[in-house]
Design a protein around this motif. Sequence first.
Motif, mmCIF file in Angstrom:
data_model
loop_
_atom_site.group_PDB
_atom_site.id
_atom_site.type_symbol
_atom_site.label_atom_id
_atom_site.label_comp_id
_atom_site.label_asym_id
_atom_site.label_seq_id
_atom_site.Cartn_x
_atom_site.Cartn_y
_atom_site.Cartn_z
ATOM 1 N N ILE A 122 0.820 -1.214 0.000
ATOM 2 C CA ILE A 122 0.000 0.000 0.000
ATOM 3 C C ILE A 122 0.854 1.264 0.000
ATOM 4 C CG2 ILE A 122 -1.960 -1.135 1.126
ATOM 5 C CD1 ILE A 122 -1.073 0.185 3.754
ATOM 6 N N GLY A 123 2.192 1.104 0.009
ATOM 7 C CA GLY A 123 3.080 2.261 -0.056
ATOM 8 C C GLY A 123 3.197 3.041 1.237
ATOM 9 N N ALA A 124 2.920 2.397 2.362
ATOM 10 C CA ALA A 124 2.969 3.092 3.653
ATOM 11 C C ALA A 124 4.406 3.429 4.037
ATOM 12 C CB ALA A 124 2.319 2.226 4.732
ATOM 13 N N TYR A 125 4.543 4.504 4.783
ATOM 14 C CA TYR A 125 5.863 4.964 5.204
ATOM 15 C C TYR A 125 6.302 4.270 6.494
ATOM 16 C CZ TYR A 125 4.510 8.664 1.979
ATOM 17 O OH TYR A 125 4.076 9.356 0.877
ATOM 18 N N MET A 126 7.609 4.231 6.700
ATOM 19 C CA MET A 126 8.151 3.627 7.917
ATOM 20 C C MET A 126 7.918 4.573 9.095
ATOM 21 S SD MET A 126 12.030 2.362 8.806
ATOM 22 C CE MET A 126 12.006 1.130 7.502
ATOM 23 N N ARG A 127 7.294 4.057 10.117
ATOM 24 C CA ARG A 127 6.990 4.842 11.302
ATOM 25 C C ARG A 127 8.118 4.758 12.319
ATOM 26 N NH1 ARG A 127 3.084 8.809 11.540
ATOM 27 N NH2 ARG A 127 1.262 8.194 10.335
ATOM 28 N N GLU A 128 8.397 5.901 12.957
ATOM 29 C CA GLU A 128 9.294 5.939 14.098
ATOM 30 C C GLU A 128 8.472 5.928 15.383
ATOM 31 O OE1 GLU A 128 13.086 8.578 14.421
ATOM 32 O OE2 GLU A 128 11.485 9.671 15.458
ATOM 33 N N GLY A 129 7.305 6.502 15.300
ATOM 34 C CA GLY A 129 6.348 6.524 16.398
ATOM 35 C C GLY A 129 4.982 6.736 15.778
ATOM 36 N N ARG A 130 4.012 7.004 16.623
ATOM 37 C CA ARG A 130 2.659 7.135 16.084
ATOM 38 C C ARG A 130 2.553 8.284 15.082
ATOM 39 N NH1 ARG A 130 -3.217 7.563 19.265
ATOM 40 N NH2 ARG A 130 -4.426 7.750 17.328
ATOM 41 N N TRP A 131 3.299 9.380 15.315
ATOM 42 C CA TRP A 131 3.142 10.568 14.486
ATOM 43 C C TRP A 131 4.335 10.820 13.583
ATOM 44 C CZ3 TRP A 131 -1.692 11.547 14.825
ATOM 45 C CH2 TRP A 131 -2.363 11.278 16.016
ATOM 46 N N ILE A 133 7.322 9.807 10.742
ATOM 47 C CA ILE A 133 7.770 8.924 9.670
ATOM 48 C C ILE A 133 9.238 9.231 9.388
ATOM 49 C CG2 ILE A 133 5.501 8.586 8.622
ATOM 50 C CD1 ILE A 133 6.250 10.658 6.515
ATOM 51 N N MET A 134 9.986 8.208 9.049
ATOM 52 C CA MET A 134 11.438 8.351 8.897
ATOM 53 C C MET A 134 11.791 8.745 7.466
ATOM 54 S SD MET A 134 12.673 5.167 11.282
ATOM 55 C CE MET A 134 14.330 5.816 11.462
ATOM 56 N N ILE A 135 12.789 9.627 7.351
ATOM 57 C CA ILE A 135 13.211 10.135 6.055
ATOM 58 C C ILE A 135 14.737 10.141 5.966
ATOM 59 C CG2 ILE A 135 11.173 11.613 5.871
ATOM 60 C CD1 ILE A 135 12.952 14.011 6.592
ATOM 61 N N HIS A 136 15.239 10.241 4.763
ATOM 62 C CA HIS A 136 16.639 10.588 4.542
ATOM 63 C C HIS A 136 16.636 12.099 4.307
ATOM 64 C CE1 HIS A 136 18.012 6.448 4.389
ATOM 65 N NE2 HIS A 136 17.013 6.173 3.577
ATOM 66 N N GLY A 137 16.838 12.866 5.386
ATOM 67 C CA GLY A 137 16.521 14.281 5.338
ATOM 68 C C GLY A 137 17.674 15.246 5.304
#
Length: 627
Positions: A122-131, A133-137
């Motif tokens: 479904i293309g969901a993002y990797m969660r770090e917590g409930r709110w 999402i992890m990025i290469h930022g």
Amino acid sequence: MGIKTIVEDNIDILVVGAGLGGTGAAYEARYWGRNKKIIIAEKANINRSGAVAQGLYAINCYMGTRFGENNPEDHVRYARMDLMGMVREDLLFDMARHVDSAVHKFEEWGLPLMKDPKREDIGAYMREGRWQIMIHGESYKPIVAEAATKQADKVYNRIMVTHLLMDDEKKNRVAGAVGFNVRTGNYHVFKSKTTIVGAGGASNIFKPRSVGEGMGRVWYAPWSSGSAYGLLIEAGAKMTQMENRIVLARFKDGYGPVGAYFLHLKTYTQNGYGDEYESKWFPALSKMVGKEYLDTEGQHLSHKPIPTCLRNHAFISEVNAGRGPIHMVTMEAFKDPHLEEVGWENFLGMTVGQAVLWAATDVDPKYENPELTTSEPYVMGSHATGCGAWCSGPEDISPDEYFWGYNRMTTVDGLFGAGDTVGGTPHAFSSGSFTEGRLAAKAACKYIDDGKAEGIVVSNKQIAERKEQIYKPLENYTIGRNEIVAGTVSPSYILPMSGLQRLQKIMDEYCGGVTVSYITNDKLLNIGLKKLAILEEDLEHIGAEDLHQLMRGWELRHRHRTSECVTQHTLFRKETRWPGYYYRGDAMKLDDKNWHVLTVSHRNRITGEYTLEKAPCYHLVGEGDEK
């Protein structure tokens, strides 16, 4: 050093500050204002400015509604609980219902968002917590800046905006801003129909733990000088919740973030003797704040998350009891090579200094649990804090007292806010700030289209007076340097650094900083206000050797004005609403009967006198599972 050029722009929308709030405003303004002239004025360089300058390892505000994860109501409940009931729910809900679209824009523009391998279908993002999402930022800000730059008519980098201009014909209407180029010295006059302030909150108004050469090593962006507040307070805008400063639990001295460690690596904390300590402080704390916020009997906690400030309280109390330091238990998680890699990347992507510090002091978190500390207080409205301007909410959901025509407009006509500027919207973070910028820009365009900005007059007298005021520190130094004694001491001027250290000492000792364990009372606060008033008199004699010091001088003025407002609010709220952020020693208990209200201040532009009042705190979202 003379003024080389006066640069004047006549525009429709001026964006002050090009962090995530400002870039969101510039980007959205073009969509709703196809033929409008949009200019950005940024103190640094738009590509690496604001709180996201170094990069981020996570986007901390994402609902994930399309993946069935959260909805805006969930986020309002969470923020409301974390802030001990004190939020603007209309503004929070409005941001939360639009924030996901902003994050999807970031991904569309090239920001790498990590995907959840378990939900790839479904293309969901990797969660770090409930709110989160992890990025290469590492390139988060340049990516967003490019999108905003393409939509603006012009981006002025290196412009220190010092004052907002006011309409000379109509009372309480903004007319643009003035400032100077910190490289060339040019005087910039922006005559604008609307102004959106997306400037930064306040670092370095309280004495930092790291002093001397290390004083720049603070948690929030060190260049955030309270301009989001100093500009607005001077213009007569009402402010709210300015007492709600934040204290962070962070890795010691480097201020490395702990979120990824707690949430993704599943680490936990211990006192200096290896014991769990939090739960022992909660029964007494529950009596202090009430079971609505901390329903505990021994080890049994409620289904609601424990507010961040209350966890801080346990940390501070344990250290004061002589059982410090507090350690983050990393040795277990770092046995897993993947988690070890994530732990180091978390710093390399956003707080390189922490990794360097550990290497320099021979701390390997795989073999030694590193120390944590609590920071000095910060005043900023886009993170987990609710301070900022009293702004109108959206028409469709705001109560009458919260709506006066245009979303995110302050109590000054034509003056809008985003990010740190807006009060009552904690847990917005980078994505929420960008979203607020978009909402403010849409409303600013409507304000113009409705004819509300017609007939603005800015007199040459006002422009000339501001020019003289802005450059006066250069003159103070040029004249006063002839009176220097003992090689460095001048009886005629004070340097920006000396003034800053004096401000920090006042705020630290009288308004609840680290050296007094965050405790203050009415007596201390009144003495602090007296000392701040004396300091303000002396700030008329700042001396600036060059343009860089001139910038530092005006940053100090903005920090001072912010500090004054913070102190006024802290004195007004006669309770301890956020134990662990600050304590009113003369009113230690949370008092919902009398203080379940928002605080609102107004500083008279002419007399400088403050008026403070209570405003109703409406709960628009019902109770629910707030895990």
